[in-house]
Write a protein that holds these residues in place. Structure first.
Motif, PDB file in Angstrom:
ATOM      1  N   ALA A  17       0.689  -1.397   0.226  1.00 44.91           N
ATOM      2  CA  ALA A  17      -0.019   0.091   0.097  1.00 44.91           C
ATOM      3  C   ALA A  17       1.073   1.435  -0.123  1.00 44.91           C
ATOM      4  O   ALA A  17       0.644   2.239  -0.771  1.00 44.91           O
ATOM      5  CB  ALA A  17      -1.047  -0.120   1.283  1.00 44.91           C
ATOM      6  N   ARG A  18       1.940   1.151   0.710  1.00 48.93           N
ATOM      7  CA  ARG A  18       2.805   2.654   0.809  1.00 48.93           C
ATOM      8  C   ARG A  18       3.678   2.580  -0.402  1.00 48.93           C
ATOM      9  O   ARG A  18       3.817   3.762  -0.885  1.00 48.93           O
ATOM     10  CB  ARG A  18       3.890   2.243   1.970  1.00 48.93           C
ATOM     11  N   THR A  19       3.964   1.532  -1.241  1.00 46.54           N
ATOM     12  CA  THR A  19       4.624   1.722  -2.348  1.00 46.54           C
ATOM     13  C   THR A  19       3.926   1.511  -3.909  1.00 46.54           C
ATOM     14  O   THR A  19       4.299   1.901  -4.613  1.00 46.54           O
ATOM     15  CB  THR A  19       5.920   0.406  -2.500  1.00 46.54           C
ATOM     16  N   LEU A  20       2.574   1.002  -3.473  1.00 47.99           N
ATOM     17  CA  LEU A  20       1.855   0.956  -4.430  1.00 47.99           C
ATOM     18  C   LEU A  20       2.319  -0.250  -5.363  1.00 47.99           C
ATOM     19  O   LEU A  20       2.345   0.146  -6.845  1.00 47.99           O
ATOM     20  CB  LEU A  20       1.191   2.064  -5.217  1.00 47.99           C
ATOM     21  N   LEU A  51      -8.830  -4.788  -1.002  1.00 47.04           N
ATOM     22  CA  LEU A  51      -7.926  -3.806  -0.287  1.00 47.04           C
ATOM     23  C   LEU A  51      -7.301  -2.952  -1.542  1.00 47.04           C
ATOM     24  O   LEU A  51      -6.934  -1.905  -1.210  1.00 47.04           O
ATOM     25  CB  LEU A  51      -6.793  -4.315   0.613  1.00 47.04           C
ATOM     26  N   PHE A  52      -7.057  -3.430  -2.395  1.00 48.54           N
ATOM     27  CA  PHE A  52      -6.513  -2.942  -3.614  1.00 48.54           C
ATOM     28  C   PHE A  52      -7.251  -3.083  -5.146  1.00 48.54           C
ATOM     29  O   PHE A  52      -8.124  -3.922  -4.937  1.00 48.54           O
ATOM     30  CB  PHE A  52      -5.087  -3.808  -4.095  1.00 48.54           C
ATOM     31  N   VAL A  53      -7.169  -2.000  -5.790  1.00 49.73           N
ATOM     32  CA  VAL A  53      -7.701  -1.937  -7.226  1.00 49.73           C
ATOM     33  C   VAL A  53      -6.552  -2.417  -8.274  1.00 49.73           C
ATOM     34  O   VAL A  53      -5.673  -1.538  -8.146  1.00 49.73           O
ATOM     35  CB  VAL A  53      -8.318  -0.661  -7.389  1.00 49.73           C
ATOM     36  N   ARG A  54      -6.839  -3.572  -8.924  1.00 53.36           N
ATOM     37  CA  ARG A  54      -5.642  -4.129  -9.696  1.00 53.36           C
ATOM     38  C   ARG A  54      -5.920  -3.546 -11.011  1.00 53.36           C
ATOM     39  O   ARG A  54      -6.938  -4.296 -11.866  1.00 53.36           O
ATOM     40  CB  ARG A  54      -5.498  -5.604  -9.326  1.00 53.36           C
ATOM     41  N   HIS A  55      -5.016  -2.754 -11.580  1.00 46.26           N
ATOM     42  CA  HIS A  55      -5.035  -2.330 -13.039  1.00 46.26           C
ATOM     43  C   HIS A  55      -4.113  -3.035 -13.850  1.00 46.26           C
ATOM     44  O   HIS A  55      -2.992  -3.719 -13.057  1.00 46.26           O
ATOM     45  CB  HIS A  55      -4.861  -0.848 -13.146  1.00 46.26           C
ATOM     46  N   PRO A  56      -4.185  -3.220 -15.140  1.00 42.72           N
ATOM     47  CA  PRO A  56      -3.080  -3.784 -15.774  1.00 42.72           C
ATOM     48  C   PRO A  56      -1.430  -3.449 -15.550  1.00 42.72           C
ATOM     49  O   PRO A  56      -0.850  -4.425 -15.466  1.00 42.72           O
ATOM     50  CB  PRO A  56      -3.398  -3.438 -17.423  1.00 42.72           C
ATOM     51  N   PRO A  63     -11.514   2.072  -1.304  1.00 43.94           N
ATOM     52  CA  PRO A  63     -11.666   2.898   0.165  1.00 43.94           C
ATOM     53  C   PRO A  63     -11.398   2.320   1.324  1.00 43.94           C
ATOM     54  O   PRO A  63     -11.010   2.926   2.333  1.00 43.94           O
ATOM     55  CB  PRO A  63     -13.103   3.223  -0.063  1.00 43.94           C
ATOM     56  N   ALA A  64     -11.495   0.874   1.318  1.00 46.63           N
ATOM     57  CA  ALA A  64     -11.445   0.144   2.637  1.00 46.63           C
ATOM     58  C   ALA A  64      -9.845   0.277   2.849  1.00 46.63           C
ATOM     59  O   ALA A  64      -9.409   0.202   4.213  1.00 46.63           O
ATOM     60  CB  ALA A  64     -11.892  -1.284   2.754  1.00 46.63           C
ATOM     61  N   GLY A  65      -9.048  -0.208   2.058  1.00 50.44           N
ATOM     62  CA  GLY A  65      -7.577  -0.216   2.021  1.00 50.44           C
ATOM     63  C   GLY A  65      -7.244   1.379   2.471  1.00 50.44           C
ATOM     64  O   GLY A  65      -6.189   1.389   3.143  1.00 50.44           O
ATOM     65  N   GLN A  66      -7.508   2.420   1.874  1.00 44.75           N
ATOM     66  CA  GLN A  66      -7.175   3.698   2.427  1.00 44.75           C
ATOM     67  C   GLN A  66      -7.538   3.903   3.656  1.00 44.75           C
ATOM     68  O   GLN A  66      -6.724   4.520   4.172  1.00 44.75           O
ATOM     69  CB  GLN A  66      -7.750   4.785   1.387  1.00 44.75           C
ATOM     70  N   ALA A  67      -8.675   3.643   4.197  1.00 45.93           N
ATOM     71  CA  ALA A  67      -8.964   3.927   5.814  1.00 45.93           C
ATOM     72  C   ALA A  67      -8.151   2.964   6.515  1.00 45.93           C
ATOM     73  O   ALA A  67      -7.936   3.441   7.707  1.00 45.93           O
ATOM     74  CB  ALA A  67     -10.638   3.690   5.702  1.00 45.93           C
ATOM     75  N   TRP A  68      -7.919   1.714   6.257  1.00 49.20           N
ATOM     76  CA  TRP A  68      -7.133   0.799   7.067  1.00 49.20           C
ATOM     77  C   TRP A  68      -5.688   1.130   7.214  1.00 49.20           C
ATOM     78  O   TRP A  68      -4.977   0.860   8.195  1.00 49.20           O
ATOM     79  CB  TRP A  68      -7.541  -0.587   6.627  1.00 49.20           C
ATOM     80  N   LEU A  69      -5.105   1.664   5.940  1.00 43.60           N
ATOM     81  CA  LEU A  69      -3.666   1.594   6.030  1.00 43.60           C
ATOM     82  C   LEU A  69      -3.317   2.781   7.612  1.00 43.60           C
ATOM     83  O   LEU A  69      -2.005   2.140   7.934  1.00 43.60           O
ATOM     84  CB  LEU A  69      -3.292   2.277   4.669  1.00 43.60           C
ATOM     85  N   PRO A  70      -3.723   3.923   7.601  1.00 38.87           N
ATOM     86  CA  PRO A  70      -2.961   4.637   8.766  1.00 38.87           C
ATOM     87  C   PRO A  70      -3.127   3.981  10.000  1.00 38.87           C
ATOM     88  O   PRO A  70      -2.433   4.062  10.844  1.00 38.87           O
ATOM     89  CB  PRO A  70      -3.819   5.833   8.708  1.00 38.87           C
TER      90      PRO A  70
END
Length: 292
Positions: A17-20, A51-56, A63-70
């Motif tokens: 999540a930090r490095t994407l 937790l992630f949206v996986r693009h090619p 939104p759940a991943g963004q809220a949980w990361l901090p």
């Protein structure tokens, strides 16, 4: 069953999540990209949400991943602070230096006595690593790695240019005056290196020479050098690792340059402890003295 997911899953999510990037997360944690992906999927299955949206070609947080990361990052920070408070703080912990056994035996062992004389107050802990996945900033303050020095998030200082050359016991060297003399001998192979016997023979040996040699493959240079010292064959090793060994000689002065080499490595993320900085600066200074 505990509601708290396993720590490796949490680390995989926080780093990705930090490095994407699953690839960058794997490099930071010292595991493969596939391992990070698997841990994240297991975590998502446990939580019941993506937790992630996986693009090619990219990765994003839901939104759940963004809220949980901090929340997760804060928990990791509190865990570190609590550990320091209960166990006396990181300043009292030994400095952990991780590298391969062959570097420990043939490079570090020659230099650590001088370091101990210069810095007797620093406690040092040596950790062995063999395969690429064994390495990573997790659990080690400083590392000596083998490769091209292009690890993301890491500062790397080269131990110097290197080359691969054949070595064997002095008794065996008497019969080896040219590459063709290797015929009939056992070639000791160490896996995991881009430049090995096939590359050396292609550069210096006549066609078909490898087929006239026996082969013995080991998973580390420690074993190939030990066998070579016992007269069990001819090992191909790094020139700097053969220096100073009385039980091995180079019968042929034919060294194969390699783009890979050994590197002194430390993470750029986070503030290093004073003892870690002192060990790093001592090793870098010793490299500068040797180069001069």
């Amino acid at each position: 069953m505990s509601r708290l997911p396993p720590l490796p899953w949490l680390q995989a999510f926080e780093t990705a999540a930090r490095t994407l990037s699953f690839t960058a997360a794997g490099q930071e944690l010292g595991v493969t990209q596939a391992a990070i992906s698997q841990r994240v999927r297991l975590l998502e299955d446990r939580l019941g949400q993506k937790l992630f949206v996986r693009h090619p070609r990219s990765l994003g947080l839901t939104p759940a991943g963004q809220a949980w990361l901090p929340c997760l990052q804060d928990a990791f920070t509190r865990l570190v602070e609590g550990t320091d408070e209960v166990f006396g703080g990181a300043s009292e912990a030994p400095v952990t230096l991780r590298t391969t056994p062959v570097i420990q035996q043939n490079w570090l062992a020659l230099r650590l006595p001088a370091f101990q004389r210069d810095c007797p107050d620093i406690a040092l802990r040596l950790v062995s690593a063999l395969w690429p996945d064994d390495f990573g900033p997790e659990g080690a303050d400083i590392e000596i790695r083998y490769g091209r020095g292009d690890w993301p998030g890491m500062e790397a200082v080269s131990l110097g240019d290197d080359a691969m050359l054949p070595v064997c016991a002095p008794s065996l060297a008497q019969a080896i005056r040219a590459p063709t003399d290797l015929a009939g001998h056992t070639l000791l192979h160490a896996v995991g290196f881009a430049a090995g016997w096939p590359s050396w023979l292609e550069r210096f040996g006549p066609a078909g020479l490898e087929s006239r040699c026996a082969a013995l493959t080991c998973d580390s240079q420690v074993m190939t050098l030990a066998l070579a010292a016992q007269g069990a064959g001819v090992a191909l090793t790094h020139q700097r690792l053969a220096e100073g060994r009385g039980d091995l000689v180079a019968p042929l002065s034919l060294a194969l340059p390699t783009a890979e080499r050994f590197w002194l490595v430390r993470p750029t993320r986070g503030e290093a402890r004073s003892d870690t900085v002192r060990l790093w600066e001592w090793l870098v200074a010793s490299l500068d003295e040797e180069a001069a």
